[in-house]
Design a protein around this motif. Structure first.
Motif, PDB file in Angstrom:
ATOM      1  N   SER A  36       0.939  -1.122   0.050  1.00  0.00           N
ATOM      2  CA  SER A  36       0.252   0.096  -0.068  1.00  0.00           C
ATOM      3  C   SER A  36       1.116   1.260  -0.012  1.00  0.00           C
ATOM      4  O   SER A  36       2.095   0.996   0.010  1.00  0.00           O
ATOM      5  CB  SER A  36      -0.948   0.054   1.314  1.00  0.00           C
ATOM      6  OG  SER A  36      -2.054   0.920   1.061  1.00  0.00           O
ATOM      7  N   PHE A  37       0.158   2.457   0.132  1.00  0.00           N
ATOM      8  CA  PHE A  37       0.966   3.699   0.218  1.00  0.00           C
ATOM      9  C   PHE A  37       0.355   4.655   1.123  1.00  0.00           C
ATOM     10  O   PHE A  37      -0.847   4.534   1.365  1.00  0.00           O
ATOM     11  CB  PHE A  37       1.220   4.256  -1.244  1.00  0.00           C
ATOM     12  CG  PHE A  37       0.019   3.993  -2.380  1.00  0.00           C
ATOM     13  CD1 PHE A  37      -0.711   5.532  -2.213  1.00  0.00           C
ATOM     14  CD2 PHE A  37      -0.088   3.068  -3.177  1.00  0.00           C
ATOM     15  CE1 PHE A  37      -1.820   5.514  -3.084  1.00  0.00           C
ATOM     16  CE2 PHE A  37      -1.075   3.185  -4.039  1.00  0.00           C
ATOM     17  CZ  PHE A  37      -2.171   4.349  -3.794  1.00  0.00           C
ATOM     18  N   GLU A  38       0.859   5.727   1.338  1.00  0.00           N
ATOM     19  CA  GLU A  38       0.340   6.507   2.380  1.00  0.00           C
ATOM     20  C   GLU A  38      -1.086   7.171   1.646  1.00  0.00           C
ATOM     21  O   GLU A  38      -1.079   7.611   0.491  1.00  0.00           O
ATOM     22  CB  GLU A  38       1.212   7.820   2.477  1.00  0.00           C
ATOM     23  CG  GLU A  38       0.939   8.702   3.878  1.00  0.00           C
ATOM     24  CD  GLU A  38       0.844   8.111   5.168  1.00  0.00           C
ATOM     25  OE1 GLU A  38      -0.155   8.353   5.752  1.00  0.00           O
ATOM     26  OE2 GLU A  38       1.971   7.248   5.346  1.00  0.00           O
ATOM     27  N   HIS A  40      -3.630   5.498   1.038  1.00  0.00           N
ATOM     28  CA  HIS A  40      -4.506   4.632   0.268  1.00  0.00           C
ATOM     29  C   HIS A  40      -4.993   3.757   1.052  1.00  0.00           C
ATOM     30  O   HIS A  40      -4.198   2.896   2.157  1.00  0.00           O
ATOM     31  CB  HIS A  40      -3.647   3.663  -0.619  1.00  0.00           C
ATOM     32  CG  HIS A  40      -4.219   2.962  -1.522  1.00  0.00           C
ATOM     33  ND1 HIS A  40      -3.786   1.622  -2.054  1.00  0.00           N
ATOM     34  CD2 HIS A  40      -5.163   3.196  -2.530  1.00  0.00           C
ATOM     35  CE1 HIS A  40      -4.533   1.360  -2.890  1.00  0.00           C
ATOM     36  NE2 HIS A  40      -5.217   2.206  -3.368  1.00  0.00           N
ATOM     37  N   VAL A  50       3.449  -0.523   3.791  1.00  0.00           N
ATOM     38  CA  VAL A  50       3.326   0.839   3.402  1.00  0.00           C
ATOM     39  C   VAL A  50       4.704   1.307   2.550  1.00  0.00           C
ATOM     40  O   VAL A  50       5.790   1.520   3.185  1.00  0.00           O
ATOM     41  CB  VAL A  50       3.002   1.772   4.281  1.00  0.00           C
ATOM     42  CG1 VAL A  50       2.907   3.150   3.784  1.00  0.00           C
ATOM     43  CG2 VAL A  50       1.424   1.294   4.921  1.00  0.00           C
ATOM     44  N   LEU A  51       4.584   1.374   1.286  1.00  0.00           N
ATOM     45  CA  LEU A  51       5.680   1.741   0.577  1.00  0.00           C
ATOM     46  C   LEU A  51       5.927   3.327   0.676  1.00  0.00           C
ATOM     47  O   LEU A  51       5.057   4.140   0.564  1.00  0.00           O
ATOM     48  CB  LEU A  51       5.400   1.517  -0.793  1.00  0.00           C
ATOM     49  CG  LEU A  51       5.153   0.004  -1.302  1.00  0.00           C
ATOM     50  CD1 LEU A  51       4.704  -0.316  -2.809  1.00  0.00           C
ATOM     51  CD2 LEU A  51       6.639  -0.904  -1.307  1.00  0.00           C
ATOM     52  N   SER A  52       7.360   3.480   0.861  1.00  0.00           N
ATOM     53  CA  SER A  52       7.795   4.795   1.026  1.00  0.00           C
ATOM     54  C   SER A  52       7.655   5.582  -0.462  1.00  0.00           C
ATOM     55  O   SER A  52       7.821   4.804  -1.514  1.00  0.00           O
ATOM     56  CB  SER A  52       8.962   4.910   1.379  1.00  0.00           C
ATOM     57  OG  SER A  52      10.067   4.350   0.727  1.00  0.00           O
ATOM     58  N   PRO A  53       7.957   6.738  -0.526  1.00  0.00           N
ATOM     59  CA  PRO A  53       7.828   7.457  -1.794  1.00  0.00           C
ATOM     60  C   PRO A  53       9.136   7.058  -2.585  1.00  0.00           C
ATOM     61  O   PRO A  53       8.887   6.699  -3.804  1.00  0.00           O
ATOM     62  CB  PRO A  53       7.883   9.014  -1.318  1.00  0.00           C
ATOM     63  CG  PRO A  53       7.333   9.106   0.120  1.00  0.00           C
ATOM     64  CD  PRO A  53       7.659   8.003   0.559  1.00  0.00           C
ATOM     65  N   GLU A  55      10.377   3.857  -2.160  1.00  0.00           N
ATOM     66  CA  GLU A  55      10.040   2.439  -2.788  1.00  0.00           C
ATOM     67  C   GLU A  55       9.297   2.624  -3.889  1.00  0.00           C
ATOM     68  O   GLU A  55       9.386   1.783  -4.986  1.00  0.00           O
ATOM     69  CB  GLU A  55       9.663   1.868  -1.548  1.00  0.00           C
ATOM     70  CG  GLU A  55      10.658   1.337  -0.595  1.00  0.00           C
ATOM     71  CD  GLU A  55       9.941   0.763   0.732  1.00  0.00           C
ATOM     72  OE1 GLU A  55      10.635  -0.290   1.345  1.00  0.00           O
ATOM     73  OE2 GLU A  55       8.965   1.290   1.084  1.00  0.00           O
ATOM     74  N   LEU A  56       8.346   3.488  -3.844  1.00  0.00           N
ATOM     75  CA  LEU A  56       7.164   3.518  -5.050  1.00  0.00           C
ATOM     76  C   LEU A  56       7.983   3.933  -6.255  1.00  0.00           C
ATOM     77  O   LEU A  56       7.590   3.307  -7.302  1.00  0.00           O
ATOM     78  CB  LEU A  56       6.397   4.716  -4.667  1.00  0.00           C
ATOM     79  CG  LEU A  56       4.989   4.178  -3.712  1.00  0.00           C
ATOM     80  CD1 LEU A  56       4.393   5.465  -3.341  1.00  0.00           C
ATOM     81  CD2 LEU A  56       4.413   3.306  -4.495  1.00  0.00           C
ATOM     82  N   LYS A  82       0.639   5.977  -8.400  1.00  0.00           N
ATOM     83  CA  LYS A  82       0.965   4.889  -7.370  1.00  0.00           C
ATOM     84  C   LYS A  82       0.468   3.563  -7.255  1.00  0.00           C
ATOM     85  O   LYS A  82       1.086   2.687  -6.907  1.00  0.00           O
ATOM     86  CB  LYS A  82       0.471   5.743  -6.001  1.00  0.00           C
ATOM     87  CG  LYS A  82       1.381   6.944  -5.697  1.00  0.00           C
ATOM     88  CD  LYS A  82       0.847   7.726  -4.614  1.00  0.00           C
ATOM     89  CE  LYS A  82       1.667   9.012  -4.248  1.00  0.00           C
ATOM     90  NZ  LYS A  82       0.995   9.703  -3.262  1.00  0.00           N
ATOM     91  N   SER A  86       2.787   0.369  -7.126  1.00  0.00           N
ATOM     92  CA  SER A  86       2.534  -0.822  -5.997  1.00  0.00           C
ATOM     93  C   SER A  86       2.214  -2.069  -6.913  1.00  0.00           C
ATOM     94  O   SER A  86       2.830  -3.176  -6.424  1.00  0.00           O
ATOM     95  CB  SER A  86       1.409  -0.392  -5.203  1.00  0.00           C
ATOM     96  OG  SER A  86       0.171  -0.435  -5.782  1.00  0.00           O
TER      97      SER A  86
END
Length: 183
Positions: A36-38, A40, A50-53, A55-56, A82, A86
């Motif tokens: 996932s991401f911030e 989401h 949760v993927l960091s910017p 990592e994304l 994003k 992911s």
């Protein structure tokens, strides 16, 4: 495979196909990682990553390339980018790729799910699509979709697909897991 605790599902945790993959992974004692991401929201939070910017960005690609590869336009908004980033992490981490959706006449798969299929094909990964209208599994073999009866046979696999999961597709996923993991 005899030790199912060594097997990991990589998914996104969204409602529909991804949530069903996760429920089945948990039921059969598999590991589960949901990217996932911030900002989401996902349905399944078991194993949430949760993927960091930064990592994304590893999964970043030009939306023009995505559109050209899939033969259709996608919105250029930040969220869809994003989501595609992911999906890269799911496919990059899972050796086999299992998808639920619809195969279109141009041999792509409908919606954002199709990007996972395209990545699997680009990475030369075994990819399997449960085609909801035809109620059958297909794999990309010799440059065409061919009907198959797959099993999950690797320690890592990705599971993604439509949010609009049919009851028949739900049964097909249960059958796939039972065939792959029932001793």
């Amino acid at each position: 495979m005899s030790n199912y605790s060594d097997v990991t599902l990589f998914s996104g945790g969204h409602r529909g196909a991804e949530a069903e993959f996760g429920k089945l992974a948990e039921k059969f004692g598999l590991n589960e990682v949901n990217f996932s991401f911030e900002g989401h929201n996902i349905e399944r939070t078991r194993g949430m990553k949760v993927l960091s910017p930064e990592e994304l960005k590893k999964g970043d690609i030009s939306m023009d390339i995505v559109s050209a590869r899939m033969g259709r336009k996608f919105s250029r908004v930040d969220k869809i980018r994003k989501v595609f980033q992911s999906i890269f992490h799911m496919v990059n981490n899972g050796y086999q790729v299992f998808v639920v959706g619809w195969i279109l006449p141009d041999n792509t798969v409908k919606g954002g799910t199709g990007w996972g299929v395209e990545l699997a094909r680009l990475f030369n990964r075994p990819v399997f699509v449960y085609e909801q209208d035809r109620r059958a599994w297909f794999s990309w073999i010799d440059s065409s979709w061919q009907e198959v009866n797959p099993t999950i046979s690797h320690k890592t696999f990705a599971g993604t697909g439509t949010r609009n999961l049919t009851e028949d597709a739900r049964k097909a996923l249960k059958k796939l897991f039972k065939k792959s993991f029932d001793a």
